[in-house]
Design an enzyme around this catalytic site. Structure first.
Site, PDB file in Angstrom:
ATOM      1  N   SER A  18      33.458  60.194  96.838  1.00  0.00           N
ATOM      2  CA  SER A  18      34.169  60.019  98.101  1.00  0.00           C
ATOM      3  C   SER A  18      35.668  59.956  97.816  1.00  0.00           C
ATOM      4  CB  SER A  18      33.728  58.720  98.770  1.00  0.00           C
ATOM      5  OG  SER A  18      34.263  57.627  98.042  1.00  0.00           O
ATOM      6  N   LYS A  19      36.432  59.834  98.897  1.00  0.00           N
ATOM      7  CA  LYS A  19      37.898  59.798  98.761  1.00  0.00           C
ATOM      8  C   LYS A  19      38.340  58.742  97.759  1.00  0.00           C
ATOM      9  CE  LYS A  19      39.692  61.705 103.003  1.00  0.00           C
ATOM     10  NZ  LYS A  19      39.297  61.297 104.354  1.00  0.00           N
ATOM     11  N   ARG A  20      37.582  57.665  97.726  1.00  0.00           N
ATOM     12  CA  ARG A  20      37.891  56.552  96.836  1.00  0.00           C
ATOM     13  C   ARG A  20      38.021  57.010  95.371  1.00  0.00           C
ATOM     14  NH1 ARG A  20      34.105  53.532  95.181  1.00  0.00           N
ATOM     15  NH2 ARG A  20      32.658  54.681  96.491  1.00  0.00           N
ATOM     16  N   HIS A  21      37.236  58.004  94.994  1.00  0.00           N
ATOM     17  CA  HIS A  21      37.261  58.465  93.608  1.00  0.00           C
ATOM     18  C   HIS A  21      38.441  59.387  93.322  1.00  0.00           C
ATOM     19  CE1 HIS A  21      32.944  57.433  94.180  1.00  0.00           C
ATOM     20  NE2 HIS A  21      33.124  56.917  92.995  1.00  0.00           N
ATOM     21  N   GLY A  22      39.185  59.761  94.386  1.00  0.00           N
ATOM     22  CA  GLY A  22      40.350  60.623  94.209  1.00  0.00           C
ATOM     23  C   GLY A  22      39.954  62.055  93.888  1.00  0.00           C
TER      24      GLY A  22
END
Ligand code: GLU
Length: 466
Positions: free
Chosen positions: A236-240
Site C-alpha cells: 500500500s501507499k504506506r510502503h512507498g
C-alpha cells in the site's frame, strides 16, 4: 497461438504489482513466439484521463515491455458488451431484473442470513409483470452447478453454486459491468492465457460461468499471489514507491527492475540473474509460486547492481546524467563531465547499486575547485601533511606517464622515501583530490582526473606560505 494481455485500469501510474503481471504476461508470450496485448480498462470515465493512460504506457515503455497490435479501449467496446448481454437475454441465460435498490438490499440481507448469495426473484418472472417503464438491470442467471476452475498457479479451485449471485451484466443505464466486459474483450481478443493477480480469483469463477453460458472456450487462468510489503502486509501507499516511475527516478535500470520482478514470485532453480534472452527462454507458468512475494529493497538493489556492472559505460553515463546535473557546485563543461565520468565508469559501476549512486560516487570528479574541506578530512591536512603534498607534487610532476599503475607505484615509493605509513599520505591526498568525498582508490582517482587537474587540486592544499 499464444496470446496474453495486460489489462490495467488507469490509476495515474504503472503499479509495481501491475508491472510484474505485465512482465510475466509479456515473457510468456515472447517465450512462445505469441502476442502480448494491452487493453486499458477505462470504463471509469472520471479516472481514465489521457494522463493516466499515458502513465501506464510510459511505464511499460520504460520497462521495455513492448505490446503487439493496437491498444484496446474497454470503454470503446461497450456496444459489443451490450450485444452479448442481449444474446444472453435472448437465450435465457440472463434476465431482466426489476428489483429496486431497497428490495435488493433486503433480499441480499436475507440471502446473507441464509448463508447464500443473492438470487433475484425475477429470474423466474416475466418482464411483462413489471410496472410499465420501470428501470431494470440485466442479470446473469447464476448456474446451479458448482464451479471448478483449474488454475495454472492455484490448482483446482472450487466454488459452491450457492455462493454465486445473479450477477448484474448491464446496469439500469445499460452500461456493462466489469465481469461481462472482461469476458467479452478477452474472448474477442482471442486471449489464450490470463495471468493476473489473485485478487481476481473470485471474478474468475464468475467469468467462467459466463464463458460456459456463451459456449466459449475458457482461457487458461494463472492467478499469481499479490506482492506484499517487507512487513508481510499487502502493498500500500504506506510502503512507498508504488509506481515504476519511482524506481526509475531512484536510478534503477529497467533490466534491473525486470530481473528483480521476474524473481518476485517466479523461480527457475536458484538462478538469480537473468538476461532478457535467458528470461524469455526459461519462463513458464510452472515456475510461478503460490506463496505471496515480499518486496525486498536490498535484494532489488543487489540485482540492480549486477545489471549496472554489466551495462555499457556510455549508456550508464547518459542515464545517470539527470543525477549528475542536479549537483551544485560543479564543473559545467559537458565535455569535461563526460570525459571524467567515462574514464571512471569501469570502476564506478562496480561499486554502485543505482544510477544515483554512480553519480554520487563520481561527484568528486566534477566538483569545482578549490574545495572547501571540512571535518575529518580537514584535520588530516595539517602543516606536516601540507608540506608533504608539496614534495609529492614535485614527484608526480616528473612522471613520464599518467597511468593508474605508474601512479600506484609512485605513491608506494613516495611513502617509502618519506618513511611513513601509507595512511599519512593517503588521508591528506584524498582530502586534496576529493574534498573528502567517497571515491575509489587514489591512483585511480588521479588517473580519472588527469594530470593537470590532479596536480592543481594538490597545489590548492599547499601550505599558505608556499
Ligand atoms: N483491470 C483489472 C485491474 O486493473 C485487471 C483485470 C484483469 O486482468 O482481468 O485490476
Amino acid at each position: 497461438m499464444i496470446r496474453t494481455r495486460f489489462a490495467p485500469s488507469p490509476t495515474g501510474f504503472l503499479h509495481i504489482g501491475g508491472a510484474r503481471t505485465a512482465l510475466f504476461s509479456w515473457l510468456f508470450a515472447r517465450h512462445h513466439g505469441g502476442e502480448f496485448r494491452l487493453r486499458i480498462e477505462d470504463t471509469d470515465r472520471a479516472r481514465s484521463t489521457d494522463a493516466a493512460i499515458d502513465a501506464i504506457k510510459d511505464g511499460l515503455d520504460w520497462l521495455g515491455l513492448d505490446c503487439d497490435g493496437e491498444i484496446v479501449s474497454q470503454h470503446a467496446n461497450a456496444p459489443r458488451h451490450v450485444e452479448i448481454a442481449q444474446h444472453l437475454l435472448d437465450t435465457g441465460k440472463a434476465f431482466k431484473c426489476f428489483l429496486t435498490a431497497d428490495e435488493t438490499e433486503a433480499l441480499r440481507d436475507d440471502a446473507f442470513k441464509a448463508g447464500r448469495a443473492l438470487r433475484s426473484p425475477w429470474r423466474d418472472r416475466d418482464a411483462s409483470e413489471a410496472p410499465e417503464n420501470a428501470p431494470f438491470t440485466v442479470r446473469f442467471r447464476a448456474s446451479d452447478d458448482d464451479m471448478i476452475l483449474s488454475d495454472a498457479v492455484q490448482g483446482d479451485v472450487r466454488w459452491a453454486a450457492k455462493d454465486f449471485d445473479d450477477l448484474i451484466l448491464l446496469r439500469s443505464d445499460s452500461s456493462p459491468t466489469y465481469n461481462l466486459a472482461v469476458v467479452v474483450d478477452d474472448h474477442d481478443m482471442e486471449i489464450s492465457h490470463i495471468i493476473r493477480g489473485d485478487d481476481h480469483l473470485v471474478n474468475a469463477g464468475r467469468q467462467c460461468q459466463i464463458y460456459d453460458a456463451l459456449g466459449w472456450e475458457r482461457p487458461v487462468f494463472a492467478h499469481i499471489p499479490l506482492i506484499h510489503g517487507d512487513d508481510g502486509k499487502k502493498l500500500s501507499k504506506r510502503h512507498g514507491a508504488l509506481g515504476v516511475e519511482a524506481y526509475r527516478d531512484m536510478g534503477y535500470l529497467p533490466e534491473g527492475l525486470r530481473n528483480y520482478l521476474l524473481r518476485l514470485g517466479w523461480s527457475h532453480g536458484d538462478q538469480e540473474f537473468f538476461t532478457d534472452d535467458q528470461a524469455q527462454a526459461a519462463f513458464g507458468l510452472g515456475g510461478l509460486n503460490k506463496a505471496p512475494a515480499r518486496l525486498d529493497f536490498s535484494k532489488m538493489a543487489h540485482v540492480n547492481a549486477h545489471h549496472i556492472e554489466a551495462a555499457d559505460d556510455e549508456r550508464l553515463l547518459e542515464l545517470a546524467s539527470p543525477f549528475i546535473e542536479a549537483f551544485e557546485n560543479r564543473e559545467t563543461d559537458a565535455e569535461l563531465i563526460r570525459n571524467r565520468y567515462l574514464a571512471a565508469m569501469p570502476v564506478l559501476k562496480t561499486r554502485a547499486s543505482t544510477l544515483e549512486e554512480i553519480a554520487a560516487q563520481g561527484y568528486f570528479l566534477i566538483k569545482s575547485r578549490p574545495f572547501l574541506i571540512e571535518g575529518k578530512p580537514a584535520k588530516a591536512l595539517n602543516d606536516e601533511a601540507r608540506d608533504r603534498l608539496t614534495r609529492l607534487h614535485t614527484l608526480l610532476q616528473g612522471l613520464a606517464e599518467w597511468t593508474e599503475p605508474l601512479l600506484a607505484e609512485a605513491l608506494k615509493a613516495f611513502a617509502e622515501t618519506e618513511e611513513v605509513g601509507f595512511g599519512k599520505i593517503g588521508q591528506p591526498l584524498r582530502a586534496a583530490l576529493t574534498g573528502g568525498a567517497q571515491a575509489p582508490d587514489l591512483a585511480h582517482v588521479m588517473a580519472f582526473l588527469g594530470r593537470d587537474e590532479s596536480l592543481a587540486r594538490i597545489q590548492d592544499q599547499f601550505p599558505p606560505a608556499h
